[in-house]
Write a protein that holds these residues in place. Structure first.
Motif, PDB file in Angstrom:
ATOM      1  N   SER A 180     -20.149  88.021 -59.367  1.00  0.00           N
ATOM      2  CA  SER A 180     -20.328  89.674 -58.878  1.00  0.00           C
ATOM      3  C   SER A 180     -21.639  89.947 -57.651  1.00  0.00           C
ATOM      4  CB  SER A 180     -22.108  90.222 -60.203  1.00  0.00           C
ATOM      5  OG  SER A 180     -22.264  91.464 -60.495  1.00  0.00           O
ATOM      6  N   LEU A 181     -23.022  89.051 -58.094  1.00  0.00           N
ATOM      7  CA  LEU A 181     -23.453  89.080 -56.154  1.00  0.00           C
ATOM      8  C   LEU A 181     -22.884  89.002 -55.148  1.00  0.00           C
ATOM      9  CD1 LEU A 181     -26.884  87.035 -56.911  1.00  0.00           C
ATOM     10  CD2 LEU A 181     -26.507  89.324 -57.384  1.00  0.00           C
ATOM     11  N   ALA A 182     -21.602  88.504 -55.210  1.00  0.00           N
ATOM     12  CA  ALA A 182     -20.724  88.418 -53.630  1.00  0.00           C
ATOM     13  C   ALA A 182     -19.998  89.472 -53.674  1.00  0.00           C
ATOM     14  CB  ALA A 182     -19.424  87.050 -54.239  1.00  0.00           C
ATOM     15  N   SER A 183     -19.768  89.972 -54.612  1.00  0.00           N
ATOM     16  CA  SER A 183     -19.139  90.893 -55.017  1.00  0.00           C
ATOM     17  C   SER A 183     -19.855  92.275 -54.696  1.00  0.00           C
ATOM     18  CB  SER A 183     -18.620  92.066 -56.235  1.00  0.00           C
ATOM     19  OG  SER A 183     -17.802  93.162 -56.774  1.00  0.00           O
ATOM     20  N   PHE A 184     -21.245  92.432 -54.715  1.00  0.00           N
ATOM     21  CA  PHE A 184     -21.959  93.258 -54.092  1.00  0.00           C
ATOM     22  C   PHE A 184     -22.295  92.937 -52.839  1.00  0.00           C
ATOM     23  CE2 PHE A 184     -26.244  95.040 -53.114  1.00  0.00           C
ATOM     24  CZ  PHE A 184     -25.893  95.971 -53.255  1.00  0.00           C
ATOM     25  N   ARG A 185     -22.040  92.474 -52.747  1.00  0.00           N
ATOM     26  CA  ARG A 185     -22.050  91.886 -51.044  1.00  0.00           C
ATOM     27  C   ARG A 185     -21.124  92.609 -49.745  1.00  0.00           C
ATOM     28  NH1 ARG A 185     -21.247  87.434 -46.975  1.00  0.00           N
ATOM     29  NH2 ARG A 185     -23.204  87.630 -45.740  1.00  0.00           N
ATOM     30  N   PHE A 186     -20.210  92.500 -50.624  1.00  0.00           N
ATOM     31  CA  PHE A 186     -18.395  92.396 -49.352  1.00  0.00           C
ATOM     32  C   PHE A 186     -18.942  94.451 -49.522  1.00  0.00           C
ATOM     33  CE2 PHE A 186     -14.175  93.967 -50.754  1.00  0.00           C
ATOM     34  CZ  PHE A 186     -13.581  93.030 -49.618  1.00  0.00           C
ATOM     35  N   HIS A 187     -18.953  95.169 -50.632  1.00  0.00           N
ATOM     36  CA  HIS A 187     -18.831  96.057 -50.723  1.00  0.00           C
ATOM     37  C   HIS A 187     -19.472  96.592 -49.728  1.00  0.00           C
ATOM     38  CE1 HIS A 187     -15.488  97.134 -54.073  1.00  0.00           C
ATOM     39  NE2 HIS A 187     -16.537  96.103 -54.422  1.00  0.00           N
ATOM     40  N   VAL A 188     -21.325  96.610 -50.213  1.00  0.00           N
ATOM     41  CA  VAL A 188     -22.152  96.749 -48.451  1.00  0.00           C
ATOM     42  C   VAL A 188     -21.416  96.690 -47.404  1.00  0.00           C
ATOM     43  CG1 VAL A 188     -24.244  96.655 -47.971  1.00  0.00           C
ATOM     44  CG2 VAL A 188     -24.151  96.267 -50.139  1.00  0.00           C
ATOM     45  N   ALA A 189     -21.106  95.516 -46.776  1.00  0.00           N
ATOM     46  CA  ALA A 189     -19.863  95.135 -46.610  1.00  0.00           C
ATOM     47  C   ALA A 189     -18.884  95.967 -45.728  1.00  0.00           C
ATOM     48  CB  ALA A 189     -19.745  94.108 -45.501  1.00  0.00           C
ATOM     49  N   ARG A 190     -18.266  96.136 -46.589  1.00  0.00           N
ATOM     50  CA  ARG A 190     -17.184  97.544 -45.922  1.00  0.00           C
ATOM     51  C   ARG A 190     -17.740  98.544 -45.829  1.00  0.00           C
ATOM     52  NH1 ARG A 190     -13.239 100.192 -49.761  1.00  0.00           N
ATOM     53  NH2 ARG A 190     -14.921  99.445 -51.543  1.00  0.00           N
ATOM     54  N   HIS A 191     -18.281  98.929 -46.578  1.00  0.00           N
ATOM     55  CA  HIS A 191     -19.129 100.406 -46.431  1.00  0.00           C
ATOM     56  C   HIS A 191     -19.441  99.906 -45.095  1.00  0.00           C
ATOM     57  CE1 HIS A 191     -18.136 101.715 -50.521  1.00  0.00           C
ATOM     58  NE2 HIS A 191     -19.152 101.495 -50.855  1.00  0.00           N
ATOM     59  N   TRP A 192     -20.195  99.532 -44.083  1.00  0.00           N
ATOM     60  CA  TRP A 192     -20.952  99.231 -43.602  1.00  0.00           C
ATOM     61  C   TRP A 192     -19.866  99.289 -42.289  1.00  0.00           C
ATOM     62  CZ3 TRP A 192     -24.596  94.625 -40.979  1.00  0.00           C
ATOM     63  CH2 TRP A 192     -25.006  95.428 -39.863  1.00  0.00           C
ATOM     64  N   TYR A 193     -18.659  99.173 -42.577  1.00  0.00           N
ATOM     65  CA  TYR A 193     -17.869  98.793 -41.578  1.00  0.00           C
ATOM     66  C   TYR A 193     -17.172  99.872 -41.724  1.00  0.00           C
ATOM     67  CZ  TYR A 193     -13.393  97.436 -39.665  1.00  0.00           C
ATOM     68  OH  TYR A 193     -12.077  96.422 -38.835  1.00  0.00           O
ATOM     69  N   ILE A 242     -21.912  90.297 -40.092  1.00  0.00           N
ATOM     70  CA  ILE A 242     -22.330  90.635 -41.379  1.00  0.00           C
ATOM     71  C   ILE A 242     -23.254  89.287 -42.304  1.00  0.00           C
ATOM     72  CG2 ILE A 242     -20.616  89.869 -44.038  1.00  0.00           C
ATOM     73  CD1 ILE A 242     -18.924  91.891 -42.772  1.00  0.00           C
ATOM     74  N   ASP A 243     -22.554  88.304 -41.494  1.00  0.00           N
ATOM     75  CA  ASP A 243     -23.313  86.718 -40.910  1.00  0.00           C
ATOM     76  C   ASP A 243     -24.521  86.759 -40.938  1.00  0.00           C
ATOM     77  OD1 ASP A 243     -20.999  86.252 -42.300  1.00  0.00           O
ATOM     78  OD2 ASP A 243     -20.149  85.246 -40.493  1.00  0.00           O
ATOM     79  N   HIS A 244     -24.814  87.848 -39.578  1.00  0.00           N
ATOM     80  CA  HIS A 244     -26.366  87.740 -39.088  1.00  0.00           C
ATOM     81  C   HIS A 244     -27.104  88.449 -40.000  1.00  0.00           C
ATOM     82  CE1 HIS A 244     -29.502  86.957 -36.096  1.00  0.00           C
ATOM     83  NE2 HIS A 244     -29.809  88.410 -36.422  1.00  0.00           N
ATOM     84  N   TRP A 245     -27.162  89.576 -40.598  1.00  0.00           N
ATOM     85  CA  TRP A 245     -26.967  90.308 -41.027  1.00  0.00           C
ATOM     86  C   TRP A 245     -27.311  90.539 -42.790  1.00  0.00           C
ATOM     87  CZ3 TRP A 245     -31.056  92.312 -38.709  1.00  0.00           C
ATOM     88  CH2 TRP A 245     -31.337  92.609 -36.916  1.00  0.00           C
ATOM     89  N   LEU A 246     -26.138  90.432 -43.367  1.00  0.00           N
ATOM     90  CA  LEU A 246     -26.334  89.980 -45.006  1.00  0.00           C
ATOM     91  C   LEU A 246     -26.609  88.715 -45.755  1.00  0.00           C
ATOM     92  CD1 LEU A 246     -23.695  93.021 -45.707  1.00  0.00           C
ATOM     93  CD2 LEU A 246     -25.663  93.343 -45.221  1.00  0.00           C
ATOM     94  N   PRO A 247     -27.942  88.685 -46.126  1.00  0.00           N
ATOM     95  CA  PRO A 247     -27.746  87.121 -47.196  1.00  0.00           C
ATOM     96  C   PRO A 247     -26.742  87.223 -47.896  1.00  0.00           C
ATOM     97  CG  PRO A 247     -30.502  89.116 -46.808  1.00  0.00           C
ATOM     98  CD  PRO A 247     -28.944  89.674 -46.832  1.00  0.00           C
ATOM     99  N   PRO A 248     -26.674  85.567 -48.188  1.00  0.00           N
ATOM    100  CA  PRO A 248     -25.307  85.703 -48.650  1.00  0.00           C
ATOM    101  C   PRO A 248     -25.747  85.231 -50.462  1.00  0.00           C
ATOM    102  CG  PRO A 248     -26.089  83.204 -47.746  1.00  0.00           C
ATOM    103  CD  PRO A 248     -27.093  84.739 -47.374  1.00  0.00           C
ATOM    104  N   ALA A 249     -24.322  85.625 -51.267  1.00  0.00           N
ATOM    105  CA  ALA A 249     -24.959  85.257 -53.049  1.00  0.00           C
ATOM    106  C   ALA A 249     -25.830  84.344 -53.433  1.00  0.00           C
ATOM    107  CB  ALA A 249     -24.054  85.455 -53.587  1.00  0.00           C
ATOM    108  N   THR A 250     -27.217  84.518 -53.815  1.00  0.00           N
ATOM    109  CA  THR A 250     -28.013  83.396 -54.079  1.00  0.00           C
ATOM    110  C   THR A 250     -28.676  83.019 -55.413  1.00  0.00           C
ATOM    111  OG1 THR A 250     -28.286  83.188 -51.879  1.00  0.00           O
ATOM    112  CG2 THR A 250     -29.558  81.568 -53.663  1.00  0.00           C
ATOM    113  N   LEU A 251     -28.484  82.513 -56.629  1.00  0.00           N
ATOM    114  CA  LEU A 251     -28.890  82.436 -57.567  1.00  0.00           C
ATOM    115  C   LEU A 251     -30.898  82.454 -57.097  1.00  0.00           C
ATOM    116  CD1 LEU A 251     -26.824  80.814 -59.746  1.00  0.00           C
ATOM    117  CD2 LEU A 251     -27.203  83.169 -59.639  1.00  0.00           C
ATOM    118  N   HIS A 252     -31.496  83.428 -57.659  1.00  0.00           N
ATOM    119  CA  HIS A 252     -33.591  83.266 -57.854  1.00  0.00           C
ATOM    120  C   HIS A 252     -33.364  82.330 -59.040  1.00  0.00           C
ATOM    121  CE1 HIS A 252     -33.458  85.052 -53.641  1.00  0.00           C
ATOM    122  NE2 HIS A 252     -32.831  85.549 -53.896  1.00  0.00           N
ATOM    123  N   HIS A 253     -32.967  82.832 -60.076  1.00  0.00           N
ATOM    124  CA  HIS A 253     -33.650  82.317 -61.483  1.00  0.00           C
ATOM    125  C   HIS A 253     -32.822  80.855 -62.016  1.00  0.00           C
ATOM    126  CE1 HIS A 253     -36.082  86.117 -61.296  1.00  0.00           C
ATOM    127  NE2 HIS A 253     -34.227  86.546 -60.633  1.00  0.00           N
TER     128      HIS A 253
END
Length: 492
Positions: free
Chosen positions: A436-449, A470-481
């Motif tokens: 789900s985190l990766a999906s969120f990042r993908f859709h943010v990148a798509r809207h930005w594009y 995208i690789d420079h500005w958007l953090p990759p999906a990462t588990l924090h808990h």
């Protein structure tokens, strides 16, 4: 600079004499001028003030722990204490919207000491008057408007100071399964407790509860009665009544009601917890000890709660009796958001045997909880996914904001998106939610594009360059808990 008598006009301070400089009865102290550029007036030592406030609150807490039935008769002097008010001021948000008085945090701080002394004097002699709350509306996830109250700055300071004084008392009373808006407890503490209870206790049915319009329907008379169980200082009670009866200012029209507390004010979370402590928490604690036939676990965050049961009969009986209990105190369960579902270790097999499909899911604190299996051994586990409604609403906000920032520099938009994605990862980065985190990042990148491609009709942004952005500005999906069982094991 020398005056006519040959002495300096510069302010002087005392210097400690050398060791063994003479008898300690009347030591002579050399005096010297302040360093150039230093002001003669000493600033207030906030660290010392904070220590004094904490010491006073510590004594209140010790008294509350020592006697659970004690009623505190003298608290008001702690509230109008200058140190308490000063600490309350510095804990407020600097950029918060102003209330009906139009005063901001920085404007009030230009003459902070005189303003606080004036506020303290009015609180001490009972001349303080609460101002109406300015009502604003924000959109909920379902599109309906949510009313929020914007409190005047002095009311915020007074409320924050009152909460600081009352917290040590009520923190000794509140039960362990209450997590909402309490010092040292966050949403992930509640999520971990729920996850652990569902996995380690014998639960097969879940009541997912929500109170309909709780902050708007909270009864003032009942609330004051609950407060007076512990607070016998009528000056404090009258102060709280002033905030409750201040009314709401909406589109220039003032309205007052004997119900509700403005959602968004500094005192609302504590008042809500006090109300539900007596209406819900203590009753649930007694119910599961005396009436439940099996295991019962409870987790509450403000007006949103989950109760899990071992037996279906317990769940249905509890649901019925809870509705009756709430009606007595002018509360009502939300008819659509409150339901009993089969959820737990045996839920999948039982429903499959009855031909009812997969177990139902429930939402709590932004996560959808799902009956699942571990990949390693196929044992039951609870999967937590970002609520689809929350994710769609957030992506819609980002899309709208990107349109507004269309012609800003790429670096500025990139920094903003980096903060948004990183914040999303920090909250929703729990085990089993990586997809789900990766999906969120993908859709943010798509809207930005898509936004960047609309900046010009002549030259189109190539995907190769967009990938680098995208690789420079958007953090990759990462588990924090970590897994809740692991984290709770460390804590306990």
């Amino acid at each position: 600079m020398m005056n006519g008598r040959g002495k300096s006009d510069r302010p002087v301070v005392a210097t400690k004499p050398a060791n063994k400089a003479g008898a300690p009865v009347a030591e002579w102290v050399e005096r010297r001028g302040l360093a150039k550029g230093k002001t003669p007036r000493q600033n207030t030592n906030r660290a010392l003030d904070r220590a004094l406030v904490r010491s006073a609150l510590g004594r209140i807490r010790q008294a509350a722990v020592k006697d659970k039935g004690q009623r505190f008769t003298s608290l008001m002097h702690h509230i109008y204490n200058l140190s308490t008010l000063r600490e309350a001021y510095y804990e407020l948000k600097r950029d918060a919207a102003p209330g009906v008085d139009g005063e901001t945090w920085r404007q009030y701080g230009e003459n902070l000491e005189s303003n606080l002394q004036n506020l303290s004097a009015r609180l001490r002699r009972g001349a303080y008057r609460a101002k109406p709350v300015r009502r604003v509306f924000i959109a909920k996830d379902d599109g309906r408007p949510r009313p929020l109250g914007v409190t005047a700055l002095e009311d915020k300071i007074g409320q924050r100071a009152t909460v600081e004084v009352l917290n040590p008392i009520y923190e000794t009373d509140f039960l362990g399964f209450s997590y909402g808006y309490r010092p040292g407890k966050g949403q992930h503490n509640a999520l971990d407790a729920l996850y652990t209870g569902l996995l380690t206790r014998k639960v097969n049915w879940v009541l997912d509860g929500d109170i309909s319009s709780f902050f708007d329907g909270l009864d003032h008379d009942w609330l004051v009665k609950f407060i007076e169980h512990r607070i016998a200082d009528q000056r404090v009670v009258r102060l709280i009544r002033k905030w409750l009866n201040a009314g709401v200012l909406e589109e220039g029209r003032w309205t007052c009601s004997d119900e509700g507390t403005p959602q968004g004010s500094s005192a609302s979370p504590l008042l809500a917890n006090i109300y539900l402590h007596y209406v819900f928490d203590l009753w649930v604690q007694q119910w599961r000890k005396t009436k439940a036939k099996g295991d019962v676990i409870v987790v509450r965050w403000a007006d949103d709660f989950v109760v899990a049961f071992q037996h279906q009969s317990d769940a249905e009986r509890f649901h019925k009796e809870l509705a009756e209990r709430f009606a007595k105190f002018k509360l009502k369960l939300h008819p659509e958001k409150t339901r009993v579902i089969e959820f737990g270790y045996y839920a999948a097999n039982n429903r499959k045997r009855r031909g009812q499909g997969k177990p139902e899911t429930f939402n709590f604190l932004g996560f959808t909880h799902i009956c699942g299996k571990k990949r390693s051994n196929g044992m039951f586990t609870v999967l937590r996914r970002t609520m689809s409604k929350r994710k769609r609403a957030k992506l819609k906000q980002i899309k709208t904001e990107l349109r507004k920032r269309m012609h800003q520099q790429v670096t500025e938009v990139g920094k903003w998106l980096r903060a948004v994605v990183a914040g999303h990862n920090r909250y929703y980065g729990v085990p089993s939610n990586l997809h789900s985190l990766a999906s969120f990042r993908f859709h943010v990148a798509r809207h930005w594009y898509r936004t960047l491609r609309r900046r010009s009709q002549k030259t189109r942004l190539k995907w190769e360059r967009m990938r680098r952005l995208i690789d420079h500005w958007l953090p990759p999906a990462t588990l924090h808990h970590p897994y809740p069982l692991r984290r709770l094991g460390v804590i306990t």
